[in-house]
Design a protein around this motif. Structure first.
Motif, PDB file in Angstrom:
ATOM      1  N   UNK A   1       1.016  -1.119   0.038  1.00  0.00           N
ATOM      2  CA  UNK A   1      -0.177   0.080   0.039  1.00  0.00           C
ATOM      3  C   UNK A   1       0.733   1.242  -0.094  1.00  0.00           C
ATOM      4  N   UNK A   2       0.448   1.984  -1.054  1.00  0.00           N
ATOM      5  CA  UNK A   2       1.359   3.211  -1.059  1.00  0.00           C
ATOM      6  C   UNK A   2       0.613   4.522  -0.324  1.00  0.00           C
ATOM      7  N   UNK A   3       1.306   5.104   0.650  1.00  0.00           N
ATOM      8  CA  UNK A   3       0.755   6.471   1.353  1.00  0.00           C
ATOM      9  C   UNK A   3       0.477   7.447   0.459  1.00  0.00           C
ATOM     10  N   UNK A   4      -0.999   7.815   0.441  1.00  0.00           N
ATOM     11  CA  UNK A   4      -1.333   8.960  -0.254  1.00  0.00           C
ATOM     12  C   UNK A   4      -1.800  10.137   0.629  1.00  0.00           C
ATOM     13  N   UNK A   5      -1.790  11.478   0.099  1.00  0.00           N
ATOM     14  CA  UNK A   5      -2.301  12.409   0.936  1.00  0.00           C
ATOM     15  C   UNK A   5      -3.664  11.975   1.392  1.00  0.00           C
ATOM     16  N   UNK A   6      -4.651  11.517   0.433  1.00  0.00           N
ATOM     17  CA  UNK A   6      -5.943  11.328   1.090  1.00  0.00           C
ATOM     18  C   UNK A   6      -6.284  10.653   2.404  1.00  0.00           C
ATOM     19  N   UNK A   7      -5.332   9.589   2.438  1.00  0.00           N
ATOM     20  CA  UNK A   7      -5.469   8.665   3.641  1.00  0.00           C
ATOM     21  C   UNK A   7      -4.985   9.598   4.866  1.00  0.00           C
ATOM     22  N   UNK A   8      -4.028  10.375   4.840  1.00  0.00           N
ATOM     23  CA  UNK A   8      -3.595  11.313   6.029  1.00  0.00           C
ATOM     24  C   UNK A   8      -4.884  12.238   6.039  1.00  0.00           C
TER      25      UNK A   8
END
Lengths: 103, 623
Positions: A1-8
């Protein structure tokens, strides 16, 4: 899983909502202050995320969060002082007892 | 000189008005020291002036064509209100009759109102009436006739209400005003409606217009029915007749005038309107039926009264009913002649009766009796008045009734029968009044009854003499048919009906053997007539009840619904404030909650479109 802005952002929003929930429902005044800290932390999370993903060069968001943390500390100090002074008068920290200023 | 008198005939109403206004100075509140008598004398002088003026003018205008003087009242765009005065023999004769009767009634009042302080008001109102009637007699415009009729209605209210400390006077004045007012008001509608049709309110123009008018029959009928409503109230015709009965509470000298001349004001206008009324056969039929019903009904009621004044007042309604019949059958001349003879005879009757009331106190016929030997002048005056009123040759009303009967025989013979019945009934009722007052044994109220003093008897004698001379005067002016050309059958019928009525009345009421008070075998009928067909009750359960009901409903509507709605707005805002203040709960957490809810709702509203667009997604997710 790639960390993305939306998750934050989603995590920060969830944290904010939890903070709001705690702010509105807590009966203990100290816990209300704690909820406010949650809110501020969710804001910090947003600032850090934006600064990381959108402004990695100048990282103004990080500067903002330093300020927020500082002000939050001051605010918590003042808040606790207020709670303390109320407690000295009313001998309780129950939020439902502080409804003198109604209609 | 003579022409100057004719040209200044319009001064006649002014004389009376001047007398009326200057007499008011002697009201008890203005001139406090010397008593009210000069008010009467001034009015008397002014009336005398008016009488002389009208008599001289009458002589001057005899055999001359009628002249017209016109004043402009006001001119507005498209409407010129002119006040035309017609100076013809008939009009001036009417003025002479009015002023003459006023003169006699005012002399009479000098005696009758001896013990009264209200002369200023009384004579001022008599003066107002004299002025009004003279102006009406001269006025040749329907509009201004209506104006004068209304002023006279107000005058009646004030005059009947002279002694306003008596409760029956107050109700009587109220009824007199309202009843006549209703008639006048209904009359105003066709008066207004006539102007666009005829283009003028001048009676001559109206008559000219009526000759060639081609009106819708319904319109003509409605117009005519409205126009007769005014005179119907004025002339105390069924069903607007109760006021005359109640107006008998007013002072007697004014009753003389009311019974003789004032009620004739309506008939005067009616006669002048006859060409317009003749446009519709329905209106003629209505006139005849109203007049016929009133004539028969009122003469029956008059027989059953025990109050002298009321027994006479119903005869007034009767004779005005005959005038209605005359106008309904287009006999203006007979109607005018009947008004003249009736006015003189009725004034004489009321004067005679007034003298009796003046010093016997009671008006109750059952408490009077046996006055013939001690009150010869009053008795003779009453007899002359009676004979002058019913068909008794050679006195006045015989000729009027004969003329009417001749005219009726040609068109509606059955009305002659009605005329005979009415004449017989009136003869009976007047004989009854005579028998009860002057015949029989003295009762306790009449044991000591001196003849009245000169101011009461003088006008009585003068009027009696005039009643006796009237046929001679009319004969010399060749206004009556000669004996040779008389319709003898009709004359005999009329005479027989008078004789029958008088002798039946005499047989019952001058006969000591007959048990008095006379009881009819069927009591309810006697009560029905004595209580005027219960008209007061009928008014109360019909018109008065419904108007009261409607006004109470409207008042309640106003008080509860209209006011209530406005008050509800206020109360609702009060309630809103009182109840919504609890939203300020004092809990800061609740305030925070409100802020959050506001943000959520606002956000929902702002982003509703996106939620809406995404709804299939949610549906898909849900499955």
């Amino acid at each position: 899983m790639h960390l993305e802005l939306q998750y934050f952002l989603l995590l920060a929003a969830a944290l904010f909502c939890i903070g709001i929930y705690g702010l509105i429902t807590s009966r203990n005044a100290v816990r209300v202050l704690m909820s406010i800290e949650l809110l501020l932390n969710s804001v910090n999370l947003n600032l850090m995320a934006f600064s990381n993903f959108l402004d990695p060069q100048e990282i103004k968001g990080q500067v903002f969060s330093v300020f927020v943390i500082t002000v939050a500390a001051a605010e918590a100090a003042v808040g606790l002082a207020i709670v303390l002074s109320i407690y000295r008068n009313r001998e309780t920290v129950d939020m439902e007892q502080f409804n003198l200023l109604k209609w | 000189m003579v022409q100057a008198l004719i040209d200044t005939i319009w001064l006649v109403p002014c004389y009376a008005l001047i007398g009326a206004i200057s007499g008011l100075l002697w009201s008890p509140g203005v001139i406090r020291r010397t008593g009210p008598r000069p008010a009467g004398y001034i009015n008397l002088l002014m009336t005398f002036l008016a009488f002389v003026h009208s008599l001289v003018t009458l002589q001057a205008i005899w055999n001359q064509p009628s002249q017209e003087i016109t004043f402009t009242w006001l001119s507005a765009a498209g409407l010129d209100l002119n006040f035309p005065l017609e100076i013809s023999v008939i009009n001036v004769a009417a003025i002479a009759l009015v002023t003459g009767l006023n003169l006699l009634a005012q002399i009479y009042a000098i005696g009758y109102m001896e013990m009264d302080w209200g002369w200023a008001r009384f004579y001022a109102l008599l003066g107002l009436f004299e002025a009004g009637m003279c102006a009406l007699a001269l006025c040749n415009s329907l509009f201004f006739s209506y104006v004068i009729l209304e002023i006279l209605t107000l005058g009646t209210y004030l005059l009947v209400g002279l002694w306003f400390s008596q409760p029956l006077v107050v109700t009587g004045a109220r009824d007199a005003f309202l009843t006549k007012r209703v008639g006048d008001l209904i009359m105003l509608m066709p008066v207004i409606a006539l102007y666009p049709l005829a283009g003028s309110w001048n009676f001559n123009d109206l008559a000219e217009w009526a000759k060639t008018a081609d009106l819708d029959p319904t319109l003509a009928a409605l117009l005519g029915l409205g126009l007769i409503a005014g005179p119907m109230g004025k002339c105390a015709q069924f069903p607007l007749h109760l006021w005359l009965d109640e107006a008998m509470e007013g002072p007697l000298p004014s009753t003389i005038l009311r019974n003789s001349v004032v009620v004739a004001t309506g008939a005067w206008v009616l006669i002048k309107l006859q060409p317009v009324l003749a446009l519709s056969p329905i209106v003629s039929l209505a006139l005849i039926s109203i007049g016929g019903v009133t004539a028969v009904g009122a003469s029956l009621i008059a027989i059953a009264q025990i109050d002298i004044k009321r027994a006479l007042s119903y005869s007034v309604s009767t004779y005005m009913g005959l005038v209605f019949i005359a106008v309904g059958t287009q006999q203006d001349d007979a109607a005018l002649l009947l008004i003249l003879t009736h006015a003189i005879a009725m004034a004489l009757l009321v004067m005679s009766v007034g003298g009796i009331i003046w010093n016997n106190i009671t008006q109750d016929l059952t408490q009077l009796g046996g006055l013939w030997s001690r009150r010869p002048i009053s008795g003779l005056a009453f007899l002359v008045g009676t004979l002058g009123l019913i068909a008794f040759p050679p006195l006045g009303s015989f000729w009027a009734l004969l003329k009417l009967a001749n005219g009726l025989w040609a068109t509606q013979p059955w009305l002659v029968g009605l005329l005979l019945v009415v004449n017989g009934l009136t003869a009976f009722s007047l004989t009854r009044v005579f028998g009860l007052i002057f015949g029989g044994e003295p009762k306790s109220m009449t044991v000591r009854s001196p003849e009245a003093f000169w101011p009461l008897t003088f006008p009585m004698i003068v009027l009696a003499a005039f009643t006796l001379h009237l046929p001679l005067v009319l004969q010399s002016l060749s206004l009556l048919p000669s004996w040779a050309t008389l319709n003898k059958d009709m004359a005999l019928l009329l005479i027989w009906s008078s004789i029958f009525g008088c002798s039946l009345g005499g047989a019952i009421y001058l006969n000591k053997m007959w048990q008095k008070p006379v009881q009819l075998p069927w009591k309810p009928l006697q009560d029905l007539l004595a209580y005027d067909f219960y008209t007061a009750k009928i008014y109360r359960v019909s018109i008065v009840f419904s108007v009261a009901l409607v006004s109470r409903f409207i008042s309640a509507f106003d008080r509860y619904l209209v006011d209530g709605f406005v008050n509800f707005v206020g109360v609702a805002s009060l309630f809103g404030g009182q109840s919504l203040k609890y939203s300020t709960s004092g809990q800061s957490q609740a305030y925070a909650m409100t802020i959050v809810m506001g943000i959520i709702v606002l956000g929902m509203l702002l982003y509703w479109r996106f939620f809406h667009a995404a709804s299939p997604l949610f549906v898909a997710l849900a499955q």
